[in-house]
Motif scaffolding. Structure first.
Motif, mmCIF file in Angstrom:
data_model
loop_
_atom_site.group_PDB
_atom_site.id
_atom_site.type_symbol
_atom_site.label_atom_id
_atom_site.label_comp_id
_atom_site.label_asym_id
_atom_site.label_seq_id
_atom_site.Cartn_x
_atom_site.Cartn_y
_atom_site.Cartn_z
ATOM 1 N N ILE A 162 46.029 33.287 27.690
ATOM 2 C CA ILE A 162 46.718 33.543 28.954
ATOM 3 C C ILE A 162 45.737 34.335 29.820
ATOM 4 C CG2 ILE A 162 48.733 34.567 30.039
ATOM 5 C CD1 ILE A 162 50.017 34.524 27.186
ATOM 6 N N PRO A 163 45.395 33.783 31.007
ATOM 7 C CA PRO A 163 44.453 34.518 31.851
ATOM 8 C C PRO A 163 45.109 35.768 32.453
ATOM 9 C CG PRO A 163 45.209 32.521 32.960
ATOM 10 C CD PRO A 163 45.829 32.509 31.598
ATOM 11 N N LEU A 164 44.359 36.855 32.503
ATOM 12 C CA LEU A 164 44.868 38.079 33.131
ATOM 13 C C LEU A 164 43.946 38.518 34.264
ATOM 14 C CD1 LEU A 164 46.692 40.605 33.383
ATOM 15 C CD2 LEU A 164 45.300 41.683 31.614
ATOM 16 N N ASP A 165 44.510 38.494 35.472
ATOM 17 C CA ASP A 165 43.798 39.016 36.637
ATOM 18 C C ASP A 165 44.506 40.315 37.032
ATOM 19 O OD1 ASP A 165 42.801 39.669 39.087
ATOM 20 O OD2 ASP A 165 43.064 37.689 39.993
ATOM 21 N N VAL A 166 43.842 41.441 36.768
ATOM 22 C CA VAL A 166 44.515 42.734 36.985
ATOM 23 C C VAL A 166 44.726 43.053 38.467
ATOM 24 C CG1 VAL A 166 43.767 43.757 34.794
ATOM 25 C CG2 VAL A 166 42.340 44.048 36.826
ATOM 26 N N THR A 167 44.150 42.204 39.350
ATOM 27 C CA THR A 167 44.366 42.435 40.784
ATOM 28 C C THR A 167 45.569 41.628 41.290
ATOM 29 O OG1 THR A 167 42.886 40.622 41.444
ATOM 30 C CG2 THR A 167 41.868 42.777 41.147
ATOM 31 N N ASP A 168 46.206 40.861 40.399
ATOM 32 C CA ASP A 168 47.303 39.983 40.805
ATOM 33 C C ASP A 168 48.575 40.343 40.022
ATOM 34 O OD1 ASP A 168 49.081 37.929 41.152
ATOM 35 O OD2 ASP A 168 47.692 36.314 40.639
ATOM 36 N N GLU A 169 49.551 40.884 40.742
ATOM 37 C CA GLU A 169 50.773 41.389 40.102
ATOM 38 C C GLU A 169 51.514 40.280 39.337
ATOM 39 O OE1 GLU A 169 52.842 44.631 38.975
ATOM 40 O OE2 GLU A 169 51.028 44.667 40.209
ATOM 41 N N ASP A 170 51.498 39.028 39.858
ATOM 42 C CA ASP A 170 52.184 37.922 39.173
ATOM 43 C C ASP A 170 51.534 37.641 37.831
ATOM 44 O OD1 ASP A 170 53.923 37.598 41.209
ATOM 45 O OD2 ASP A 170 52.844 35.937 42.166
ATOM 46 N N SER A 171 50.204 37.707 37.813
ATOM 47 C CA SER A 171 49.464 37.467 36.581
ATOM 48 C C SER A 171 49.811 38.545 35.537
ATOM 49 C CB SER A 171 47.955 37.463 36.894
ATOM 50 O OG SER A 171 47.204 37.505 35.732
ATOM 51 N N ILE A 172 49.859 39.790 35.979
ATOM 52 C CA ILE A 172 50.190 40.914 35.079
ATOM 53 C C ILE A 172 51.606 40.716 34.518
ATOM 54 C CG2 ILE A 172 50.565 43.414 34.964
ATOM 55 C CD1 ILE A 172 48.557 43.650 37.350
ATOM 56 N N ASP A 173 52.525 40.357 35.413
ATOM 57 C CA ASP A 173 53.916 40.174 35.024
ATOM 58 C C ASP A 173 54.049 39.042 33.999
ATOM 59 O OD1 ASP A 173 56.668 40.904 35.445
ATOM 60 O OD2 ASP A 173 56.911 38.912 36.319
ATOM 61 N N TYR A 174 53.277 37.970 34.213
ATOM 62 C CA TYR A 174 53.349 36.816 33.313
ATOM 63 C C TYR A 174 52.845 37.176 31.907
ATOM 64 C CZ TYR A 174 52.984 32.162 31.422
ATOM 65 O OH TYR A 174 53.139 31.071 30.610
ATOM 66 N N VAL A 175 51.742 37.934 31.857
ATOM 67 C CA VAL A 175 51.197 38.334 30.550
ATOM 68 C C VAL A 175 52.195 39.237 29.821
ATOM 69 C CG1 VAL A 175 49.346 39.600 29.389
ATOM 70 C CG2 VAL A 175 48.792 38.063 31.280
ATOM 71 N N MET A 176 52.783 40.179 30.570
ATOM 72 C CA MET A 176 53.761 41.101 29.963
ATOM 73 C C MET A 176 54.964 40.317 29.433
ATOM 74 S SD MET A 176 54.035 44.431 29.522
ATOM 75 C CE MET A 176 55.299 45.484 28.832
ATOM 76 N N SER A 177 55.453 39.340 30.224
ATOM 77 C CA SER A 177 56.606 38.548 29.769
ATOM 78 C C SER A 177 56.248 37.734 28.539
ATOM 79 C CB SER A 177 57.073 37.558 30.835
ATOM 80 O OG SER A 177 57.137 38.152 32.057
ATOM 81 N N SER A 178 55.002 37.247 28.475
ATOM 82 C CA SER A 178 54.596 36.449 27.312
ATOM 83 C C SER A 178 54.619 37.296 26.044
ATOM 84 C CB SER A 178 53.191 35.877 27.505
ATOM 85 O OG SER A 178 53.132 35.161 28.705
ATOM 86 N N ALA A 179 54.143 38.549 26.165
ATOM 87 C CA ALA A 179 54.180 39.443 24.997
ATOM 88 C C ALA A 179 55.633 39.760 24.645
ATOM 89 C CB ALA A 179 53.397 40.718 25.290
ATOM 90 N N ASP A 180 56.464 40.010 25.669
ATOM 91 C CA ASP A 180 57.895 40.295 25.426
ATOM 92 C C ASP A 180 58.557 39.134 24.684
ATOM 93 O OD1 ASP A 180 57.689 42.657 26.787
ATOM 94 O OD2 ASP A 180 58.609 41.921 28.634
ATOM 95 N N ASN A 181 58.272 37.905 25.146
ATOM 96 C CA ASN A 181 58.875 36.730 24.509
ATOM 97 C C ASN A 181 58.456 36.609 23.063
ATOM 98 O OD1 ASN A 181 60.219 35.930 26.743
ATOM 99 N ND2 ASN A 181 58.658 34.484 27.438
ATOM 100 N N ALA A 182 57.186 36.916 22.787
ATOM 101 C CA ALA A 182 56.672 36.765 21.422
ATOM 102 C C ALA A 182 57.454 37.634 20.436
ATOM 103 C CB ALA A 182 55.182 37.097 21.383
ATOM 104 N N ILE A 183 57.959 38.778 20.911
ATOM 105 C CA ILE A 183 58.724 39.654 20.003
ATOM 106 C C ILE A 183 60.205 39.729 20.400
ATOM 107 C CG2 ILE A 183 57.017 41.151 18.887
ATOM 108 C CD1 ILE A 183 57.232 43.029 21.315
ATOM 109 N N GLN A 184 60.604 38.722 21.208
ATOM 110 C CA GLN A 184 62.015 38.620 21.596
ATOM 111 C C GLN A 184 62.560 39.886 22.236
ATOM 112 O OE1 GLN A 184 62.872 37.144 17.802
ATOM 113 N NE2 GLN A 184 61.841 35.318 18.527
#
Ligand SMILES: Nc1nc2c(ncn2[C@@H]2O[C@H](COP(=O)(O)OP(=O)(O)O)[C@@H](O)[C@H]2O)c(=O)[nH]1
Ligand SMILES: [Mg+2]
Length: 280
Positions: free
Chosen positions: A239-261
């Motif tokens: 999953i690409p992470l661009d720390v200057t893009d809030e949507d990208s940050i949010d997507y990575v965080m949600s992906s980790a959240d989903n992985a652990i339900q």
């Protein structure tokens, strides 16, 4: 009829274990997620597991350096930096009661662990595996977040090596896991997102052609064998992470959240009940 407002409260203990080679961007990832959660008023805590860490923008709630520091080990036991770090992590395992006690204060919380950069810890030493096992025994849902520097994409052989270490970490740790390509802001200055897609969900057999072009013919069958190995496991995607893009940050965080339900265990609470607990 009087309207009732419900407040969602997350139950259970959740951990992101942020791993990856030295300099890959683990601490930056942790800092970014802390800032993101602060913005959206979500409660998370930072745990520092790197005994060689120097500076944190967000003060860690739990810090291995309160137990042991790499500097002391190198000075007192005459170890080099690598051996010293392994010693520190073994010391942590042998004194795991310390961590249990520290974690006791964060009973129903989401914790982000910033880990050291020694790749051996994830790929073949049993230390991180034991730490994961212990966290799970304490009822934490643990997500591995493996960080790979996206600059590796510019050299397919380095990228292959990165994919293999990410695979080794996944196999060794056996926990829900996401892989993150860090520093996308730097890469996106040089390449277009659509040209980079092949690295997010790699087709190793396709990428072999590129590695073959850059290596002598005697290595080509080895390149093919490595590509087949990665293809056989076919479980690595980034999953690409661009720390200057809030949507990208949010997507990575949600992906980790989903992985652990995380989020599937929410319990609605009546506001009065929440207020009492919040003011305790
Ligand atoms: N431009 C940019 N630099 C980054 C990013 N992530 C990390 N860095 C830089 O890469 C270096 C290593 O990052 P750090 O987070 O300390 O890596 P760690 O050793 O894995 O904790 C530092 O100089 C960071 O400023 C990023 O997303 N974008
Ligand atoms: Mg760091």
């Amino acid at each position: 009829m009087e309207a009732i407002t419900w407040v969602l409260v997350h139950r259970g203990k959740h951990v992101q274990l942020v791993m990856g080679p030295a300099g890959s961007g683990k601490s930056t990832y942790c800092r970014t997620m802390m800032a993101h959660c602060e913005n959206i008023k979500r409660k998370v805590h930072l745990v520092n597991l790197d005994p060689a860490a120097e500076y944190f923008e967000y003060e860690p709630s739990i810090d291995i350096r309160d137990l042991i520091t790499l500097e002391d080990v190198m000075e007192e036991l005459d170890f080099g930096p690598n051996g010293g770090l392994i010693y520190c992590m073994e010391f942590l395992l042998n004194n795991i009661d310390w961590l249990e006690e520290e974690l006791g204060d964060y009973d129903d919380d989401y914790l982000i662990f910033d880990c050291p950069g020694q790749i051996e810890l994830y790929t073949h030493f049993p230390i991180m595996r034991d730490i994961c096992g212990t966290l799970q025994k304490w009822n934490f849902a643990v997500c591995g977040v493996y960080i790979l520097d996206s600059q590796f994409v510019e050299d397919t052989s380095k990228y292959f090596a990165g994919v293999m270490t990410a695979t080794a970490a996944m196999i060794n740790l056996e926990i829900p896991h996401i892989n993150v390509l860090s520093k996308m802001d730097l890469l996106l200055k040089k390449a277009k997102q659509e040209d980079l897609a092949q690295y997010f969900d790699p087709d190793p057999l396709l990428l072999t052609e590129d590695v073959n072009r850059k290596t002598r013919p005697k290595f080509h069958s080895l390149n093919r064998a490595v590509a087949h190995l990665i293809d056989d496991y076919s479980m690595v995607s980034f999953i690409p992470l661009d720390v200057t893009d809030e949507d990208s940050i949010d997507y990575v965080m949600s992906s980790a959240d989903n992985a652990i339900q995380y989020g599937e265990d929410v319990e609605p609470k009546e506001p009065q009940e929440f207020d009492v607990e919040a003011t305790e």
